[in-house]
Design a protein around this motif. Structure first.
Motif, PDB file in Angstrom:
ATOM      1  N   PHE A  72      11.060 -20.441   7.147  1.00 22.71           N
ATOM      2  CA  PHE A  72      10.697 -20.300   8.565  1.00 22.71           C
ATOM      3  C   PHE A  72      11.590 -19.238   9.200  1.00 22.71           C
ATOM      4  O   PHE A  72      12.814 -19.384   9.245  1.00 22.71           O
ATOM      5  CB  PHE A  72      10.871 -21.646   9.275  1.00 22.71           C
ATOM      6  CG  PHE A  72      10.027 -22.728   8.659  1.00 22.71           C
ATOM      7  CD1 PHE A  72       8.751 -22.988   9.114  1.00 22.71           C
ATOM      8  CD2 PHE A  72      10.511 -23.465   7.570  1.00 22.71           C
ATOM      9  CE1 PHE A  72       7.960 -23.969   8.524  1.00 22.71           C
ATOM     10  CE2 PHE A  72       9.729 -24.445   6.968  1.00 22.71           C
ATOM     11  CZ  PHE A  72       8.453 -24.700   7.443  1.00 22.71           C
ATOM     12  N   ASP A  73      10.984 -18.176   9.707  1.00 27.44           N
ATOM     13  CA  ASP A  73      11.748 -17.041  10.220  1.00 27.44           C
ATOM     14  C   ASP A  73      11.935 -17.094  11.740  1.00 27.44           C
ATOM     15  O   ASP A  73      11.064 -17.597  12.468  1.00 27.44           O
ATOM     16  CB  ASP A  73      11.013 -15.728   9.910  1.00 27.44           C
ATOM     17  CG  ASP A  73      11.054 -15.368   8.427  1.00 27.44           C
ATOM     18  OD1 ASP A  73      11.389 -16.235   7.598  1.00 27.44           O
ATOM     19  OD2 ASP A  73      10.729 -14.209   8.108  1.00 27.44           O
ATOM     20  N   ASP A  74      13.026 -16.528  12.186  1.00 30.39           N
ATOM     21  CA  ASP A  74      13.277 -16.171  13.593  1.00 30.39           C
ATOM     22  C   ASP A  74      13.833 -17.296  14.460  1.00 30.39           C
ATOM     23  O   ASP A  74      14.049 -17.101  15.659  1.00 30.39           O
ATOM     24  CB  ASP A  74      12.029 -15.580  14.276  1.00 30.39           C
ATOM     25  CG  ASP A  74      11.599 -14.265  13.637  1.00 30.39           C
ATOM     26  OD1 ASP A  74      12.429 -13.642  12.948  1.00 30.39           O
ATOM     27  OD2 ASP A  74      10.433 -13.873  13.818  1.00 30.39           O
ATOM     28  N   GLY A  75      14.039 -18.481  13.903  1.00 30.12           N
ATOM     29  CA  GLY A  75      14.723 -19.531  14.657  1.00 30.12           C
ATOM     30  C   GLY A  75      14.003 -20.006  15.909  1.00 30.12           C
ATOM     31  O   GLY A  75      14.638 -20.340  16.912  1.00 30.12           O
ATOM     32  N   SER A 220      20.829 -16.743   6.812  1.00 25.26           N
ATOM     33  CA  SER A 220      21.057 -15.656   7.764  1.00 25.26           C
ATOM     34  C   SER A 220      19.807 -14.783   7.885  1.00 25.26           C
ATOM     35  O   SER A 220      19.142 -14.479   6.900  1.00 25.26           O
ATOM     36  CB  SER A 220      22.231 -14.798   7.299  1.00 25.26           C
ATOM     37  OG  SER A 220      22.253 -13.585   8.033  1.00 25.26           O
ATOM     38  N   HIS A 221      19.497 -14.406   9.115  1.00 18.84           N
ATOM     39  CA  HIS A 221      18.413 -13.453   9.374  1.00 18.84           C
ATOM     40  C   HIS A 221      19.022 -12.264  10.123  1.00 18.84           C
ATOM     41  O   HIS A 221      18.398 -11.661  10.976  1.00 18.84           O
ATOM     42  CB  HIS A 221      17.331 -14.142  10.197  1.00 18.84           C
ATOM     43  CG  HIS A 221      15.984 -13.450  10.177  1.00 18.84           C
ATOM     44  ND1 HIS A 221      15.509 -12.705   9.126  1.00 18.84           N
ATOM     45  CD2 HIS A 221      14.993 -13.414  11.112  1.00 18.84           C
ATOM     46  CE1 HIS A 221      14.298 -12.241   9.416  1.00 18.84           C
ATOM     47  NE2 HIS A 221      13.970 -12.650  10.621  1.00 18.84           N
ATOM     48  N   GLY A 222      20.311 -11.998   9.789  1.00 16.52           N
ATOM     49  CA  GLY A 222      21.039 -10.923  10.455  1.00 16.52           C
ATOM     50  C   GLY A 222      21.527 -11.342  11.828  1.00 16.52           C
ATOM     51  O   GLY A 222      21.252 -12.454  12.294  1.00 16.52           O
ATOM     52  N   ALA A 224      21.389  -9.029  14.880  1.00 20.27           N
ATOM     53  CA  ALA A 224      20.577  -8.491  15.980  1.00 20.27           C
ATOM     54  C   ALA A 224      19.102  -8.309  15.623  1.00 20.27           C
ATOM     55  O   ALA A 224      18.342  -7.753  16.405  1.00 20.27           O
ATOM     56  CB  ALA A 224      21.165  -7.160  16.453  1.00 20.27           C
ATOM     57  N   HIS A 225      18.672  -8.787  14.444  1.00 16.63           N
ATOM     58  CA  HIS A 225      17.281  -8.654  14.024  1.00 16.63           C
ATOM     59  C   HIS A 225      16.829  -7.202  14.084  1.00 16.63           C
ATOM     60  O   HIS A 225      15.961  -6.820  14.868  1.00 16.63           O
ATOM     61  CB  HIS A 225      16.371  -9.544  14.878  1.00 16.63           C
ATOM     62  CG  HIS A 225      15.054  -9.843  14.213  1.00 16.63           C
ATOM     63  ND1 HIS A 225      13.922  -9.100  14.419  1.00 16.63           N
ATOM     64  CD2 HIS A 225      14.694 -10.792  13.313  1.00 16.63           C
ATOM     65  CE1 HIS A 225      12.932  -9.596  13.695  1.00 16.63           C
ATOM     66  NE2 HIS A 225      13.373 -10.619  13.011  1.00 16.63           N
ATOM     67  N   VAL A 226      17.451  -6.386  13.224  1.00 17.04           N
ATOM     68  CA  VAL A 226      17.207  -4.935  13.212  1.00 17.04           C
ATOM     69  C   VAL A 226      16.591  -4.502  11.879  1.00 17.04           C
ATOM     70  O   VAL A 226      16.626  -5.248  10.903  1.00 17.04           O
ATOM     71  CB  VAL A 226      18.532  -4.173  13.444  1.00 17.04           C
ATOM     72  CG1 VAL A 226      18.943  -4.250  14.899  1.00 17.04           C
ATOM     73  CG2 VAL A 226      19.642  -4.712  12.541  1.00 17.04           C
ATOM     74  N   TYR A 261      15.429 -10.676   5.169  1.00 18.65           N
ATOM     75  CA  TYR A 261      15.461  -9.344   5.770  1.00 18.65           C
ATOM     76  C   TYR A 261      14.587  -9.295   7.021  1.00 18.65           C
ATOM     77  O   TYR A 261      13.373  -9.522   6.927  1.00 18.65           O
ATOM     78  CB  TYR A 261      14.944  -8.296   4.779  1.00 18.65           C
ATOM     79  CG  TYR A 261      15.723  -8.271   3.485  1.00 18.65           C
ATOM     80  CD1 TYR A 261      16.964  -7.648   3.426  1.00 18.65           C
ATOM     81  CD2 TYR A 261      15.226  -8.872   2.327  1.00 18.65           C
ATOM     82  CE1 TYR A 261      17.699  -7.635   2.249  1.00 18.65           C
ATOM     83  CE2 TYR A 261      15.952  -8.861   1.146  1.00 18.65           C
ATOM     84  CZ  TYR A 261      17.187  -8.245   1.116  1.00 18.65           C
ATOM     85  OH  TYR A 261      17.909  -8.239  -0.051  1.00 18.65           O
ATOM     86  N   PRO A 262      15.178  -8.988   8.194  1.00 24.04           N
ATOM     87  CA  PRO A 262      14.338  -8.813   9.387  1.00 24.04           C
ATOM     88  C   PRO A 262      13.287  -7.725   9.129  1.00 24.04           C
ATOM     89  O   PRO A 262      13.618  -6.687   8.550  1.00 24.04           O
ATOM     90  CB  PRO A 262      15.329  -8.375  10.470  1.00 24.04           C
ATOM     91  CG  PRO A 262      16.655  -8.890  10.000  1.00 24.04           C
ATOM     92  CD  PRO A 262      16.616  -8.813   8.498  1.00 24.04           C
ATOM     93  N   TYR A 263      12.079  -7.967   9.508  1.00 23.69           N
ATOM     94  CA  TYR A 263      10.940  -7.057   9.284  1.00 23.69           C
ATOM     95  C   TYR A 263      10.726  -6.752   7.794  1.00 23.69           C
ATOM     96  O   TYR A 263      10.037  -5.781   7.451  1.00 23.69           O
ATOM     97  CB  TYR A 263      11.126  -5.719  10.027  1.00 23.69           C
ATOM     98  CG  TYR A 263      11.419  -5.839  11.499  1.00 23.69           C
ATOM     99  CD1 TYR A 263      10.403  -6.100  12.411  1.00 23.69           C
ATOM    100  CD2 TYR A 263      12.724  -5.708  11.978  1.00 23.69           C
ATOM    101  CE1 TYR A 263      10.670  -6.207  13.769  1.00 23.69           C
ATOM    102  CE2 TYR A 263      13.008  -5.821  13.333  1.00 23.69           C
ATOM    103  CZ  TYR A 263      11.979  -6.071  14.225  1.00 23.69           C
ATOM    104  OH  TYR A 263      12.240  -6.172  15.561  1.00 23.69           O
TER     105      TYR A 263
HETATM  106 ZN   LIG Z   1      12.277 -11.974  11.788  1.00 21.55          ZN
END
Ligand SMILES: [Zn+2]
Length: 321
Positions: A72-75, A220-222, A224-226, A261-263
């Motif tokens: 599940f991404d992005d919290g 971790s999804h980073g 700043a989500h970059v 990895y974001p995106y």
């Molecule tokens: Zn994301």
């Protein structure tokens, strides 16, 4: 006969009641469809715990049948409100990937500002015109027509007007301008209080701690989500390192962490950086089934929830005996 069962890592973003909500235009999975999908997955697969899935991917745990893992991404708060109780009820465990800036600083992710600007009922053509005005007013930029030639094209399910807004605000414009513009459009069309909107949109540390204590994995999804592949190695390392403050806040160790990895964006430098930090598994958006023991653990492919029933017309794969 095959002893090489594959592992489907399923990727989720929004999971919420959508049709009857204030945001019927948000692209995500209806909460009720999530129930149906879990029924399907439990009937078709071994739904592995994150720990078992990672052991299988490493080649340390033979799979007796086709298996899957839920990610599940992005919290999103959706995951606490709609996903967590359903998984608990079925005794399933997943991996959740919240960006630290959303969970801790209550910052709206750029990508979400754009989602809600487009879902807010504004005419995308009108939004495009507002973007063009800002381009004209910004010294040193080419004329709007130049941008339109390149970015005003229908793609996938989206019209040319929608794609234009997305691309201009996601990456076509210089970063400072697109951020200001996204903030302005968000304030005009969605909410003048981005802080409390973010508070409602994302899990906070208490939510994540509760999920972690119930046996779910937080990765971790980073920070700043970059787009990591657009940054130099030092900046990439800094962003990933900065995301560990969320683990600290939850009370988790930073060692043996998982990453998403974001995106889906990364390059060789990202891989080296994660390897040096002893990341145990990193998840991409490459749409394939994972082959345990053969895919690199830092480039694990994932399949979007959309390719599975009930959205998909039929089971994506022939059932294996
Ligand atoms: Zn994301």
């Amino acid at each position: 006969m095959s002893s090489h069962h594959q592992l489907d890592v399923v990727m989720y973003h929004f999971v919420r009641p959508i049709e009857q909500s204030r945001w019927p235009g948000i692209k995500g999975l209806e909460a009720s469809a999530f129930d149906t999908q879990l029924d399907y997955l439990e009937a078709t697969y071994d739904v592995l715990t994150p720990k078992d899935a990672i052991a299988a991917l490493r080649g340390d745990r033979p799979l007796s049948r086709r298996s899957c893992l839920l990610t599940f991404d992005d919290g999103y708060k959706d995951h606490f409100t709609h996903v967590f109780p359903r998984l608990q009820e079925r005794n399933l465990k997943g991996i959740f990937f919240p960006p630290a800036c959303a969970a801790l600083d209550r910052h709206m992710l750029d990508v979400n500002k754009i989602h809600f600007i487009l879902a807010g009922g504004s005419d995308p053509k009108q939004l495009g015109n507002l973007i063009d005005e800002a381009v004209r007013a910004h010294p040193g930029l080419p004329a709007p027509d130049t941008f339109r030639d390149e970015h005003h094209h229908a793609f996938g399910y989206d019209t040319a007007d929608v794609i234009y807004v997305k691309r201009m605000l996601q990456h076509a414009l210089p970063s400072k301008l697109r951020r200001t513009l996204a903030d302005d459009l968000f304030a005009q069309t969605v909410s003048s209080d981005a802080g409390s909107f973010a508070d409602d949109l994302y899990c906070n540390v208490d939510d994540l701690r509760e999920m972690h204590e119930a046996g779910h994995m937080i990765g971790s999804h980073g920070n700043a989500h970059v787009w990591l592949d657009r940054m130099n190695a030092d900046d990439q390392r800094a962003d990933i390192f900065n995301s560990f403050r969320l683990f600290d806040a939850i009370g988790m160790p930073n060692s043996n962490f998982t990453f998403c990895y974001p995106y889906g964006s990364y390059n060789q430098e990202t891989l080296s950086c994660l390897e040096a930090m002893c990341c145990v598994a990193a998840f991409t958006t490459k749409p394939e089934s994972a082959t345990p023991g053969s895919d690199g653990l830092l480039e694990i492919p994932r399949l979007d929830t959309n390719v599975f029933p009930p959205r998909a017309q039929a089971a994506p794969f022939a059932m294996t005996a």
